[in-house]
Motif scaffolding. Structure first.
Motif, PDB file in Angstrom:
ATOM      1  N   THR A 143     -56.583  16.373  17.797  1.00 57.65           N
ATOM      2  CA  THR A 143     -57.072  15.140  17.183  1.00 57.65           C
ATOM      3  C   THR A 143     -56.148  13.980  17.532  1.00 57.65           C
ATOM      4  N   GLU A 144     -54.849  14.219  17.414  1.00 59.50           N
ATOM      5  CA  GLU A 144     -53.885  13.184  17.791  1.00 59.50           C
ATOM      6  C   GLU A 144     -53.955  12.885  19.288  1.00 59.50           C
ATOM      7  N   GLY A 145     -54.257  13.908  20.087  1.00 62.17           N
ATOM      8  CA  GLY A 145     -54.413  13.677  21.521  1.00 62.17           C
ATOM      9  C   GLY A 145     -55.564  12.731  21.820  1.00 62.17           C
ATOM     10  N   GLY A 146     -56.678  12.909  21.104  1.00 62.62           N
ATOM     11  CA  GLY A 146     -57.805  11.999  21.271  1.00 62.62           C
ATOM     12  C   GLY A 146     -57.463  10.589  20.837  1.00 62.62           C
ATOM     13  N   GLN A 147     -56.738  10.485  19.726  1.00 63.65           N
ATOM     14  CA  GLN A 147     -56.297   9.160  19.271  1.00 63.65           C
ATOM     15  C   GLN A 147     -55.395   8.498  20.301  1.00 63.65           C
ATOM     16  N   LEU A 148     -54.480   9.279  20.860  1.00 66.99           N
ATOM     17  CA  LEU A 148     -53.577   8.747  21.874  1.00 66.99           C
ATOM     18  C   LEU A 148     -54.350   8.274  23.097  1.00 66.99           C
ATOM     19  N   ALA A 149     -55.404   8.997  23.458  1.00 69.96           N
ATOM     20  CA  ALA A 149     -56.228   8.605  24.601  1.00 69.96           C
ATOM     21  C   ALA A 149     -56.906   7.262  24.339  1.00 69.96           C
ATOM     22  N   ALA A 150     -57.445   7.074  23.130  1.00 77.43           N
ATOM     23  CA  ALA A 150     -58.114   5.811  22.801  1.00 77.43           C
ATOM     24  C   ALA A 150     -57.122   4.650  22.776  1.00 77.43           C
ATOM     25  N   LYS A 151     -55.930   4.892  22.214  1.00 79.09           N
ATOM     26  CA  LYS A 151     -54.898   3.833  22.198  1.00 79.09           C
ATOM     27  C   LYS A 151     -54.477   3.477  23.621  1.00 79.09           C
ATOM     28  N   THR A 152     -54.349   4.493  24.459  1.00 75.01           N
ATOM     29  CA  THR A 152     -53.950   4.248  25.849  1.00 75.01           C
ATOM     30  C   THR A 152     -55.013   3.446  26.579  1.00 75.01           C
ATOM     31  N   LEU A 153     -56.283   3.810  26.371  1.00 75.50           N
ATOM     32  CA  LEU A 153     -57.375   3.059  26.999  1.00 75.50           C
ATOM     33  C   LEU A 153     -57.379   1.615  26.519  1.00 75.50           C
ATOM     34  N   ALA A 154     -57.191   1.420  25.220  1.00 82.76           N
ATOM     35  CA  ALA A 154     -57.170   0.056  24.678  1.00 82.76           C
ATOM     36  C   ALA A 154     -56.040  -0.764  25.297  1.00 82.76           C
ATOM     37  N   ASP A 155     -54.897  -0.149  25.499  1.00 82.31           N
ATOM     38  CA  ASP A 155     -53.775  -0.843  26.134  1.00 82.31           C
ATOM     39  C   ASP A 155     -54.111  -1.216  27.581  1.00 82.31           C
ATOM     40  N   LEU A 156     -54.786  -0.313  28.273  1.00 81.76           N
ATOM     41  CA  LEU A 156     -55.146  -0.570  29.662  1.00 81.76           C
ATOM     42  C   LEU A 156     -56.150  -1.709  29.779  1.00 81.76           C
ATOM     43  N   VAL A 157     -57.107  -1.740  28.857  1.00 79.93           N
ATOM     44  CA  VAL A 157     -58.190  -2.728  28.911  1.00 79.93           C
ATOM     45  C   VAL A 157     -57.729  -4.097  28.433  1.00 79.93           C
ATOM     46  N   ILE A 170     -68.099  22.010  26.336  1.00 81.01           N
ATOM     47  CA  ILE A 170     -69.151  22.876  25.795  1.00 81.01           C
ATOM     48  C   ILE A 170     -69.115  22.787  24.279  1.00 81.01           C
ATOM     49  N   ALA A 171     -70.264  22.597  23.665  1.00 83.53           N
ATOM     50  CA  ALA A 171     -70.319  22.546  22.205  1.00 83.53           C
ATOM     51  C   ALA A 171     -69.743  23.833  21.626  1.00 83.53           C
ATOM     52  N   GLY A 172     -68.912  23.711  20.582  1.00 85.34           N
ATOM     53  CA  GLY A 172     -68.294  24.886  19.975  1.00 85.34           C
ATOM     54  C   GLY A 172     -66.892  25.154  20.484  1.00 85.34           C
ATOM     55  N   THR A 173     -66.364  24.295  21.371  1.00 87.67           N
ATOM     56  CA  THR A 173     -64.991  24.429  21.845  1.00 87.67           C
ATOM     57  C   THR A 173     -64.094  23.616  20.920  1.00 87.67           C
ATOM     58  N   SER A 174     -63.242  24.299  20.162  1.00 85.23           N
ATOM     59  CA  SER A 174     -62.515  23.636  19.080  1.00 85.23           C
ATOM     60  C   SER A 174     -61.604  22.527  19.578  1.00 85.23           C
ATOM     61  N   THR A 175     -60.913  22.752  20.693  1.00 89.89           N
ATOM     62  CA  THR A 175     -59.929  21.775  21.156  1.00 89.89           C
ATOM     63  C   THR A 175     -60.582  20.475  21.594  1.00 89.89           C
ATOM     64  N   THR A 176     -61.597  20.564  22.430  1.00 87.17           N
ATOM     65  CA  THR A 176     -62.202  19.335  22.942  1.00 87.17           C
ATOM     66  C   THR A 176     -62.982  18.611  21.844  1.00 87.17           C
ATOM     67  N   ALA A 177     -63.558  19.349  20.913  1.00 87.91           N
ATOM     68  CA  ALA A 177     -64.246  18.702  19.788  1.00 87.91           C
ATOM     69  C   ALA A 177     -63.267  17.863  18.973  1.00 87.91           C
ATOM     70  N   ALA A 178     -62.060  18.384  18.771  1.00 82.95           N
ATOM     71  CA  ALA A 178     -61.049  17.628  18.026  1.00 82.95           C
ATOM     72  C   ALA A 178     -60.614  16.395  18.814  1.00 82.95           C
ATOM     73  N   ARG A 179     -60.523  16.511  20.130  1.00 83.37           N
ATOM     74  CA  ARG A 179     -60.148  15.359  20.946  1.00 83.37           C
ATOM     75  C   ARG A 179     -61.199  14.257  20.844  1.00 83.37           C
ATOM     76  N   VAL A 180     -62.460  14.666  20.897  1.00 88.02           N
ATOM     77  CA  VAL A 180     -63.550  13.701  20.767  1.00 88.02           C
ATOM     78  C   VAL A 180     -63.488  13.005  19.414  1.00 88.02           C
TER      79      VAL A 180
END
Length: 325
Positions: A143-157, A170-180
């Motif tokens: 979850t924090e990784g996804g947040q970090l990705a959004a903050k990084t994108l915002a800084d870039l833009v 793939i739906a049901g993948t715990s890690t990527t769902a948390a990142r999203v």
């Protein structure tokens, strides 16, 4: 993918004979486990540098602690294929199994069968919805990784406005769902950026490329893409390259495979959110051995994450993933 230790079967048999005379370490209620120095690792898929790096960390730590570990990985990130690998442990189970479940629900039953034979279960990277079966679970804070990705994108833009596409696996993948989830939540704090939703790619680069091609056609103001893992990132880069949009659309990828690192260096990616898979493998072995030797075990552990851009990549090269140990 992974180097399956060539002497795995022979070692398992030898340790089985030795265990008959020396007692068991950490045998569960089923009493079937005799391989008290044998560990097994079943990652999510073959040939991915993330899991290779995890294997390298696990192998080094197992050797250091006097244990043997064998690795078997499915050819695709697929619950049915991973179930085959789990079932293959059969009547000769390891003392502990390190596994990255490919489905947070479907993998419960096969893993439970191994646990019922007395094997200790440690989850690495991904996890089941019901994690009570595992003595320990080690992953990044996705979850924090996804947040970090959004903050990084915002800084870039910066102050520019535009639309953002999220590519999941793939739906049901715990890690990527948390990142999203983390990414989507953080994006709301940046009103100049508007999500156009999540597209699933089935963890196939070709599908990720096709999703990017479609998004570019339907969304002229596309300004950013968040790719939640290695395969979606590589596919997204291909889609941008084919459309001549490299550098015009900011691509933030998750992971730091050799191809992604090359892409960051040549401008195909603008940022990578790197995990530390070797640490996850090492900690997985540490927790498994602690459980087997009746030492304190930590139920949940997290590995650090790192935002890497072209300007700081050389200083963070220790987080680049490996292709072989």
């Amino acid at each position: 993918m992974k180097k399956v230790l060539t002497a795995g079967t022979a070692v398992a048999a030898a340790v089985l004979l030795a265990a008959c005379g020396s007692g068991q370490v950490g045998g569960g209620s089923g009493g079937a486990v005799q391989n008290n120095k044998q560990l097994a690792l079943i990652p999510g898929v073959q040939a991915e540098p993330f899991y290779i790096s995890m294997q390298c960390g696990a192998e080094a730590e197992a050797k250091k602690l006097g244990y043997t570990i064998t690795t078997q990985a499915p050819q695709k990130f697929d619950a049915a294929l991973q179930t085959e690998k789990v079932n293959a442990l059969g009547s000769n189970p390891p003392a502990a199994l390190l596994i990255a479940p490919t489905d947070d629900t479907a993998m419960l039953a096969p893993i439970q069968q191994v646990a019922n034979r007395g094997t200790k279960i440690v989850q690495v990277d991904t996890s089941l919805k019901d994690s009570s079966i595992a003595v320990s679970s080690i992953s990044s804070n996705n979850t924090e990784g996804g947040q970090l990705a959004a903050k990084t994108l915002a800084d870039l833009v910066g102050t520019k406005s535009g639309s953002v596409l999220v590519l999941d696996t793939i739906a049901g993948t715990s890690t990527t769902a948390a990142r999203v989830q983390g990414f989507s939540d953080e994006l709301k704090n940046h009103p100049n950026l508007k999500s156009i939703g999540v597209q699933f790619t089935q963890n196939e680069p070709e599908q990720a490329a096709a999703k990017v091609t479609a998004a570019l056609a339907s969304t002229p103001d596309l300004i950013g893409i968040f790719a939640t893992n290695l395969n979606t990132g590589e596919g997204a880069a291909t889609g941008l390259r084919n459309a001549g949009k490299i550098g015009q659309v900011n691509l933030v990828g998750f992971d730091a495979s050799p191809s992604e690192v090359d892409g960051l260096r040549n401008g195909e990616y603008q940022a990578l959110i790197a995990q530390d898979p070797a640490m996850i493998g090492q900690q997985g072995v540490d927790q498994a051995v602690a459980a087997l030797e009746n030492k304190p075990v930590t139920k949940t552990l997290t590995a650090p994450l790192h935002s890497i851009t072209k300007t700081n990549m050389d200083a963070n090269s220790q987080y680049f993933y490996k292709q072989q140990c």
